[in-house]
Design a protein around this motif. Structure first.
Motif: not given
Length: 895
Positions: A84-85, A116-120, A296-301, A323-327
């Motif tokens: 799920y992008a 649930f992915s914050g990446g591309a 994304l920096q945050h995946l779930l808030e 998965q896949y969150a940045d700083w």
């Protein structure tokens, strides 16, 4: 191989997920769904007119509607496997709450893993220059997207850096460091002097990061100015600590510029070109590889408002993977902090009550994995796989305690989680960190492969009022931490008064710091009112247990084995500092069970067992055990083989309880720590294949032997710690003169130094028995003063041989002048002194050119009961410009 094992871990994760207690399934979510559908079906119908919904946001709306209708609980949202992008973080507010009678569960369909992915995905790869591959990345050149991490085939790749391994060294500081006063001097934190071409005016200078190590933290900087003529770099934002404060030849590395992209596995993103460059690892096919960069920096808030009684409550996430969150960080703000508390996390919760993460995964993130912040109470993180972390694992509470009780984090649990491979960006990240928070439980976790501490509790220094208490750490397996990167760390680290806090049944091993402070259990800075019992600790760099200072701590019924240095340590005696150390088994392989200073009456040591598995004589601050007990220490303690099955082989089960029973030791099962439950889950840590890393071995005791011929002119001496190089003072190798050969070591003193005993250098040999003979040559120039001394590691330290050579050449021991050396000439000095039980006096032989040797026997030690050599110093005591030079050091130890 690692990809395969991680894939198996995902399969295992899906098998661990389970439906909640019987209740109502509100809807199903699927990548094949449609948010216009009802969600009542698990798959699209044949006519594609109904089926699952496509997003969690649509499912949340259906749950809210069901709650308004008073649906019987629990309510479930079943989530099908697939990716799920995310274009924005998943958001849960008070309107998404359940209740104790009607909890809401977002659960993976059995046997499937939703990600649930914050990446591309980065596509369109083509061959570039040499070994490089190139891809144009939409949105980067326009400034709409930039990223700081890259993952290929589910593995983290290295942002282009130099050096590829290890670190560079500072050449100097911007301002002379004046002890503690430097901490309040902003100029000491803004940059440093570098060597040669270590830094250059690269085209991408605005994007370059300089990462500087400061004992227990690292700071990340963007460059403001680079003066290539003076070799000075200045930063846009300061570090938290003065640069070079803890290590004058401090370490740093540089990353994120094209010229550093020079080895397989490295990448560089050119923002100006909007182009990504990558050097593939052997065997990687970039036409088929899955390359992901985080958006994304945050995946779930999870955002409740506990202050007004509107929490997010009774929500469970089961079997989901994030998965896949940045700083991200503002280049103009400080990027530095103990435990990396200046960072955020991929999953962030505030005002969460009675929420749960069960069988979930958080991976490939740039900061911490999960934060349970203000107002988080009674939440549970259980059987979760947390790995590949830019920072640490789980944080509970904050660095300040809210005045409003509703906003205080407490009574949370982290249980049966596998937390590993962290600190890739922010090295000070911790496996599980508890700040100003109480009544939490950290249990049965496996925490490993971090660059700093495994667990940490408390956030107040000294004896300030408690803000963290009644926390429990039990049955955790913590290992392979530190990795020689940071210092001043522990398997479990604590700060401040903490009544009711207990650390028990933990299995801690392989704790290796960069320099000082690789401890198993570490009660730092006022840690008080704690109980540490039934823990197994072994293979540490600087000790199984260390109490910096604290009060009313009880350390009992533990096994401490095998430290490179002394195994049990306490430091401060100038503050209130006490403990009870009883019924412990202490094993050494170096004959040194105790260090620091555990001798004052307020330290109660009793009914302990000591043993050296290599047959070395045990030394208790230079005393043998009978003399130690005769001095009133360790009443009821014994020296005896505890009869472990195979202690050298790290099997600490008992063959017989007969010996340990003599001290009242109660055996405990050393195999109960760590993960539990499904055998596949328990075995997961053993199945993940990592690059082979050689287990560090204790170095042999240092022989202080150096003729400086292999050290470059202008460098500091090898194997020594140099301090006080400021205002023109220095300790550097020279070729201007030599006792023999071409090189020697010149001490240059200067006026205006912070202390008269600067500059100085120290060697750290570790010998507790035998006879040490140490010789060196010295050339004294008019006005120079040399102080040479041997010490132990007590606090306060004890002094062995000690001599001073004054500005006129007079050699002084105690208050007596022995002889006078000719100035501006090389003279040989030869010291001989027995250690341990044989210590008592020492001998000095002075040999000037063309003169017969002069022997001075039966010289008095600086402290009558000195027995142990752990510190050998050369100190310049002049208070004006003065020079002396030493050469041809040679140490011999006769056992």
């Amino acid at each position: 191989m690692r990809n395969l094992t991680l894939l198996l871990a995902l399969v295992l994760l899906s098998s661990l997920s389970h439906a909640a207690a019987p209740g109502t399934v509100v809807c199903t979510v699927s990548p094949a769904g449609n948010d216009a559908w009802s969600g009542k079906l698990a798959a699209p119908n044949k006519t594609k007119t109904d089926g699952p919904v496509a997003t969690l946001a649509a499912a949340q709306k259906l749950v809210r509607a069901a709650m308004l209708k008073g649906a019987p609980g629990p309510l479930q949202v079943v989530i099908r496997g697939g990716t799920y992008a995310l274009t924005e973080p998943l958001a849960f507010g008070p309107q998404d709450s359940g209740s104790a009678a009607c909890p809401i569960v977002y659960v993976a369909m059995k046997g499937e893993t939703p990600v649930f992915s914050g990446g591309a995905r980065i596509t369109g790869w083509r061959r570039g220059e040499g070994k490089l591959w190139v891809a144009d990345v939409p949105g980067v050149k326009s400034g709409d997207w930039t990223f700081h991490q890259l993952f290929v085939g589910g593995q983290r790749r290295t942002r282009a850096r130099t050096p590829n391994e290890g670190t560079l060294k500072l050449a100097g500081t911007l301002r002379p460091l004046q002890g503690r006063d430097s901490r309040s001097d902003p100029a000491t934190k803004q940059g440093f002097i570098y060597s040669g071409n270590d830094l250059q005016r690269w085209d991408e200078l605005d994007d370059v990061n300089v990462i500087v190590y400061h004992a227990w933290t690292s700071s990340r900087h963007w460059i403001k100015e680079l003066d290539e003529q003076e070799k000075i770099v200045r930063f846009r934002a300061p570090s938290g600590w003065p640069i070079g404060y803890w290590d004058r030849a401090g370490r740093y590395f540089v990353e994120n510029f094209r010229a550093a992209l020079d080895s397989p596995g490295e990448w560089y993103l050119s923002r100006a070109e909007g182009r990504l460059y990558y050097w593939p690892l052997p065997g990687e096919d970039m036409t088929r590889a899955t390359v992901i960069a985080p958006r994304l920096q945050h995946l779930l808030e999870i955002k409740g408002d506990a202050a007004v009684g509107l929490p997010v409550s009774h929500v469970t996430f089961n079997g989901l993977s994030f998965q896949y969150a940045d700083w991200q960080h503002d280049p103009d703000k400080v990027c530095d902090g103990q435990a990396a508390v200046h960072t955020t996390a991929a999953v962030v919760a505030s005002g969460a009550l009675d929420c749960r993460f069960e069988g979930c995964e958080i991976a490939h993130v740039g900061e911490y994995a999960l934060i349970l912040g203000d107002g988080c109470k009674r939440n549970r993180v259980q059987t979760c796989h947390v790995h590949d972390l830019g920072g640490g694992g789980v944080r509970i509470g904050g660095t300040s305690l809210p005045n409003t009780p509703a906003l205080q984090a407490e009574r949370n649990t982290v249980d049966n989680c596998f937390i590993h491979d962290g600190g890739y960006v922010f090295e000070a990240g911790i496996g599980v960190w508890i700040g100003r928070s109480s009544f939490n439980t950290v249990s049965h976790n496996e925490i490993c492969d971090l660059r700093y501490s495994g667990c940490s509790v408390g956030w107040s220094w000294g004896y300030a009022p408690t803000t963290a208490h009644d926390n429990l750490f039990e049955y955790n397996h913590i290992h392979n931490i530190g990795k020689g990167v940071l210092s001043d760390m522990g398997g479990i680290y604590s700060l401040g008064i903490s009544p009711g806090t207990v650390e028990r049944f933990n299995h801690i091993h392989d704790v290796y710091s960069y320099s000082y402070g690789g401890w198993g259990l570490y009660t730092d800075e006022g840690s008080s009112d704690m109980v540490l019992e039934n823990n197994l600790v072994y293979n540490t760099k600087t000790g199984g247990f260390h109490q910096h200072y604290g009060q009313r701590n009880t350390i009992r019924n533990n096994i401490f084995a095998y430290s490179w240095e002394a195994n049990i340590i306490s430091a401060r005696t100038d503050l209130g500092n006490d403990l009870v150390f009883e019924r412990n088994v202490v094993l050494t392989s170096n004959g040194t069970p105790l260090g620091g200073n555990l001798r004052p009456d307020r330290f109660t040591l009793r009914s302990n067992l000591y043993w050296d598995t290599q047959g070395s004589d045990l030394s208790f601050y230079g005393l043998d055990f009978p003399d130690w007990q005769a001095a009133g220490k360790d009443e009821g303690s014994i020296v005896a083989d505890p009869l472990f099955v195979n202690a050298p082989g790290l099997n600490f089960r008992l063959r017989s309880e007969a010996v340990v029973a003599k001290i009242g030791f109660k055996p405990f099962d050393v195999g109960t720590a760590g993960l539990y439950g499904d055998p596949k889950w328990v075995a997961l840590p053993k199945g993940i294949v990592r690059p082979a890393v050689e287990v560090p071995k204790p170095p042999p005791p240092l022989l202080v032997t150096d003729d400086f011929e292999t050290t470059k002119v202008g460098d500091q001496p090898a194997n020594a710690r140099v301090s006080g190089e400021e205002n023109g003072a220095s300790i550097r190798v020279t070729d201007a003169t030599a006792g023999a050969g071409k090189h020697s070591l010149r001490f240059t003193d200067a006026p205006g130094l912070d202390r008269e005993w600067q500059p100085h250098m120290v060697y750290q040999p570790r010998y507790n028995k035998g006879t040490v003979r140490f010789s060196f040559r010295v050339r004294m120039e008019p006005g120079a003063i040399l102080w040479h001394e041997w010490r132990d590691s007590s606090a306060p330290y004890k002094v062995g041989p000690s001599l001073r050579i004054m500005g006129d050449g007079a050699v002084v021991v105690g208050n007596k002048t022995l002889t006078k050396l000719p100035l501006s000439q090389w003279v040989g000095l030869d010291l001989t002194c027995p250690l341990g039980k044989q210590a008592g006096t020492w001998q000095l032989v002075v040999t000037a050119a063309g003169a017969a040797p002069q022997t001075f026997a039966d010289l008095t030690l600086g402290t009558a009961d000195w027995r142990l050599l752990t510190w050998m110093g050369f100190i310049s005591l002049a208070t004006d410009t003065a020079v002396f030079t030493v050469d041809d050091m040679k140490m011999e130890v006769a056992q």
